[in-house]
Design an enzyme around this catalytic site. Structure first.
Site, PDB file in Angstrom:
ATOM      1  N   GLY A 148       0.705  -1.165  -0.029  1.00  0.00           N
ATOM      2  CA  GLY A 148      -0.180  -0.038   0.335  1.00  0.00           C
ATOM      3  C   GLY A 148       0.198   1.064   0.269  1.00  0.00           C
ATOM      4  O   GLY A 148       0.257   2.823   0.026  1.00  0.00           O
ATOM      5  N   CYS A 167     -28.137  -8.772 -16.668  1.00  0.00           N
ATOM      6  CA  CYS A 167     -27.403  -8.539 -17.297  1.00  0.00           C
ATOM      7  C   CYS A 167     -28.127  -8.751 -19.078  1.00  0.00           C
ATOM      8  O   CYS A 167     -28.799  -9.808 -19.247  1.00  0.00           O
ATOM      9  CB  CYS A 167     -26.106  -9.322 -17.974  1.00  0.00           C
ATOM     10  SG  CYS A 167     -25.133  -9.006 -20.118  1.00  0.00           S
ATOM     11  N   CYS A 193     -26.799 -11.724 -21.137  1.00  0.00           N
ATOM     12  CA  CYS A 193     -26.028 -13.389 -20.644  1.00  0.00           C
ATOM     13  C   CYS A 193     -26.936 -13.142 -18.902  1.00  0.00           C
ATOM     14  O   CYS A 193     -27.332 -14.178 -18.678  1.00  0.00           O
ATOM     15  CB  CYS A 193     -24.250 -13.335 -20.321  1.00  0.00           C
ATOM     16  SG  CYS A 193     -23.949 -12.228 -18.627  1.00  0.00           S
ATOM     17  N   CYS A 203     -22.436  -6.805 -19.566  1.00  0.00           N
ATOM     18  CA  CYS A 203     -21.754  -6.665 -18.955  1.00  0.00           C
ATOM     19  C   CYS A 203     -20.747  -5.630 -19.223  1.00  0.00           C
ATOM     20  O   CYS A 203     -20.882  -5.949 -20.075  1.00  0.00           O
ATOM     21  CB  CYS A 203     -21.456  -8.670 -18.345  1.00  0.00           C
ATOM     22  SG  CYS A 203     -22.482  -9.866 -17.576  1.00  0.00           S
TER      23      CYS A 203
END
Lengths: 368, 283, 190
Positions: B29, B238, B241, B263
């Protein structure tokens, strides 16, 4: 319109590049512009690209200008991206601007002085009237016989002030290697060597605007042009096997030394202070802007209140590079629809919450 | 490509970046400054990610590049081509087949494995930048782990809007020590960073910083007990799909309010669509 | 030791594959990636020599402690790395016996990345006193039993880890294998 997944990005890119190449070439009934013409006839553009591209090579700069259709920031970017792939063979010795073969040399603080005022090729006193004669092709300019280069000694104006002790000494020379922000990340507080490097390749417009702001009171410097020199200097390096300097070429430089408001204290008598500008090629605007901003960034060192943008070292250095700036501003053209979608969902939810709260308040007030 | 080194960068630059990456991994980080180079692509268009990728990439790697979750957005195409051209390596659009994934703004829906590396393109690595402009100051705040400023900002959000208004680039604490920008991924993706099996590398070219999250490292979005972190996603399935678990793009279909939600991860969507077709064929 | 001892046969590709082994080692502590190139720089093992050539150059002062000092000509020739003035001024320290960690540069809180990396060549990466590793990079605490660490290693490492984000990063090398122990790890005796 039916939804079609955005396929064919590759074809689109190829087509865009093809179109760009045609646009660059322009009207095919006209002769194509040559890089030698650019290098020879658009010298100021070439100089700017070399300065901001951080690479002294007029031929490559001319090529970059041609490739970028005259977009000088794009051209500087091309040159920088090429420069960064070049191996480093050696470091030159510091160039001696004292020994510059002068094309132009002026001082605004003495009427006359050793070496004289040399106007050289300047736009300063041209009347800005479009010269329609230039539009006619094959206009021949009769070459003037060149005067022999002046052999007269041309001392620095600041050296003349220094004889009386009226100006602070120029920067302390140390044995320490100067910093190099093309190799190491910029860190704050940044020393003057790195600051000057950053300004020397900074955006001319940004330097100009910041310098201008100091004149208008945002960190006043009380500047005088001590001296501006334009001309050729020798670049020397010391090959380890020889042990003495040899000249590997000459480059054109513009140098500006500003003489600024004096500082002093109870123990130190007052002295003028310095702002310094040096850049590739012939660009007095850049060198002067640089000198003004250099002096402004010394505010803290000289015990002045640093309140103006030009005096804020971190602000100036973080924003003076136009390659960085143009990249980040223009990256907003890239798709951001994923982020925008999450903003859409968030703002819809927040509006729903706010509307519900208002409705509840109205309902409560109606009941009461 | 002749005239340039493998993967464009010279070896000295690669070594410098590699050293920075190793320190970044050792200090999860923490933003490690590096001598970022000019790349032949503009700053802000992935130069940091590209430099990290160029420093790690080898001939046996298989590279996937996505922008907004999609392999076929123009900038993803451009970066993928850059590496195909300068390193001659194999590229893929399948998340599972990639050994290195360079991304802008998304984490793939398919969970990543320990033998994969994900490289994020980062525009503004400093999570405190919007609250404190001076990098000299924010550097001190990180040194002291002094992140009160960010808590105050989140608290003010709650006071003003009733909840935290950050919907992307949601600040996270890494390994309980460093406040970090996850790059502008939607908050929806933030939980995927927590204890991810793959190594996560972050490159900021213009700001010249590299940082990292080693595998299986704690990554916690900053929040309050009574106002826990919430992720946002369009509530629809979606349209292609049928997925209800993926992050969706909203596509404007007409000027009468028609919308299609699909998506954002095109590989995930294509995989689900072909699975559906197989099932239909079998039935 | 002569300058005939070769460096990387293919400097670009071998440096890349060695770097990935080191990155793997640091990202997955306790895993023992294998260096795939052939180097002969006695007394340095393959892995030790490879890590040095992969990471050191003119920008990184190096300290070769004890018997590894005889590899100086080889390292200087192939990497251009300068000799550090002292062990505390080195970015990379190479040793066969672990120096006291508190002699090495641990960086500052604002710039912990300036801390040194210790490349320690040990007789074996197994069969020694068992240690347990906890922390980033590990899905679960992992056992690791290298030989050749000092008796007070756990104590020294705890002191090093307490400095976090400052602290030394350690790369253990043996033969063709290496193991990364970044400062973020906690290490206990099993």
């Amino acid at each position: 319109m039916a939804y079609v997944a955005v396929k064919g990005g590759e074809r689109a890119i190829d087509a865009a590049h093809d179109w760009l190449a045609r646009a660059r070439r322009g009207d095919r009934s006209l002769p194509e512009i040559g890089t030698a013409q650019i290098a020879s006839q658009l010298g100021r553009a070439v100089d700017r690209v070399m300065a901001e591209g951080s690479c002294y090579d007029p031929d490559l700069a001319a090529l970059a200008i041609k490739q970028a259709q005259g977009d000088l920031i794009e051209a500087a970017f091309l040159l920088r991206a090429y420069r960064t792939t070049l191996p480093r063979f050696a470091h030159s010795e510091p160039v001696e601007t004292d020994a510059m073969l002068l094309r132009r040399r002026i001082s605004a603080i003495y009427k006359d002085l050793p070496g004289g005022q040399v106007l050289g090729p300047t736009y300063d006193y041209t009347h800005r009237l479009l010269d329609f004669a230039l539009a006619a092709e094959s206009l021949e300019v009769t070459p003037l016989p060149l005067a022999a280069a002046s052999s007269e000694d041309t001392p620095r104006v600041t050296a003349l002030l220094d004889q009386e002790g009226l100006i602070e000494p120029s920067g302390v020379s140390t044995e320490a290697e100067p910093g190099d922000l093309t190799r190491d990340a910029l860190a704050f507080p940044a020393e003057r060597d790195v600051r000057l490097q950053s300004l020397a390749r900074g955006d001319e417009g940004f330097l100009l605007a910041l310098g201008y702001s100091t004149q208008r009171g945002y960190g006043n410097n009380h500047p005088f042009v001590g001296e501006i020199r334009v001309g050729e200097v020798a670049v020397e390096l010391v090959p380890p096997e020889l042990g003495f300097p040899i000249t590997i070429g000459t480059i054109t430089l513009t140098e500006c030394e500003m003489v600024n408001q004096f500082s002093g204290s109870k123990t130190e008598p007052p002295q003028f202070t310095r702002g310094y500008g040096l850049c590739f090629g012939h660009s007095e605007r850049r060198a002067m802007g640089m000198a003004l901003v250099d002096r402004a960034m010394r505010a803290e060192e000289l015990g002045e209140n640093a309140t103006a943008p030009a005096q804020d070292i971190e602000f100036v250095l973080s924003h003076c590079d136009n390659i960085e700036a143009t990249g980040f501003v223009e990256h907003l053209k890239l798709p951001h629809y994923v982020d925008f979608q999450s903003e859409l969902e968030t703002i819809r939810r927040m509006r729903a919450t706010a509307t519900a709260a208002t409705a509840a308040t109205v309902a409560t007030e109606t009941e009461a | 490509m002749s005239g340039y080194n493998f993967a464009y960068l010279d070896e000295q630059t690669k070594r410098m970046i590699r050293r920075a990456i190793l320190k970044a991994v050792a200090i999860p980080g923490h933003q490690v400054p590096f001598g970022g180079r000019e790349m032949p692509l503009p700053y802000g268009w992935g130069t940091g990610g590209i430099q990290v990728t160029a420093a790690i990439l080898g001939p046996s790697d298989v590279l996937k590049v996505i922008d907004q979750g999609a392999d076929d957005t123009t900038n993803a195409v451009s970066i993928r081509r850059f590496f195909a051209r300068t390193a001659g390596i194999e590229t893929t659009t399948h998340t599972a087949d990639a050994s290195v994934i360079q991304t802008r703004h998304r984490i793939p829906e398919t969970p990543l494995r320990a033998d994969q590396i994900i490289v994020y393109q980062v525009p503004l690595p400093e999570p405190l930048a919007k609250l404190e402009q001076s990098r000299a100051e924010t550097r001190q705040m990180h040194a002291l782990a002094e992140y009160g400023l960010m808590h105050v900002k989140l608290y003010e959000d709650i006071a003003r809007y009733g909840h935290i208004s950050i919907s992307y680039d949601y600040p996270v604490m890494v390994n309980g020590r460093y406040l970090m920008s996850p790059s502008p991924i939607p908050a929806f993706d933030t939980p995927k960073m927590h204890r991810m099996a793959a190594l996560q590398l972050f490159g900021a070219g213009r700001e010249k910083r590299i940082y990292a999250i080693p595998p299986h490292t704690d990554v916690k979005p900053l929040d309050f007990d009574d106002h826990p972190f919430r992720l946002t996603r369009a509530p629809q399935a979606c349209g292609l799909c049928g997925a209800r678990d993926s992050y969706l793009d909203e596509v404007v279909m007409d000027d009468r309010g028609g919308r299609l939600f699909v998506c954002s991860d095109t590989d995930y969507c294509a995989g689900r669509q072909s699975m559906r077709q197989d099932e239909d064929a079998a039935a | 030791m002569t300058l005939d001892a070769p460096g990387f046969a293919d400097p670009v590709m071998e440096a890349q594959s060695c770097f990935r082994a080191v990155l793997d080692a640091m990202a997955h502590p306790g895993s023992l990636p294998v260096i795939a190139c052939v180097l002969a720089a006695p007394p340095l093992d393959q892995a030790t020599a490879a890590v040095l050539l992969t990471l050191a150059d003119a920008a990184t002062p190096v300290w070769l402690a004890g018997e590894t000092a005889s590899a100086w000509d080889w390292l200087a020739f192939h990497s251009g790395a300068p000799r550090a003035a002292s062990i505390g001024g080195a970015g990379f320290i190479c040793a066969t016996e672990m120096p006291n960690l508190d002699l090495l540069e641990a960086g500052s809180d604002a710039a912990p990345e300036t801390a040194a990396t210790l490349i320690l060549q040990v007789p074996a990466l197994e069969g020694g006193p068992p240690l347990i590793l906890y922390g980033p990079g590990l899905e679960a605490p992992t056992r690791f039993a290298p030989q050749g660490l000092p008796e007070d290693f756990v104590k020294q490492w705890s002191a090093n880890h307490r400095l976090f984000p400052r602290g030394i990063d350690l790369i253990l090398c043996c033969g063709e294998q290496l193991c990364g122990l970044p400062r973020s790890l906690r290490i206990g005796a099993a």
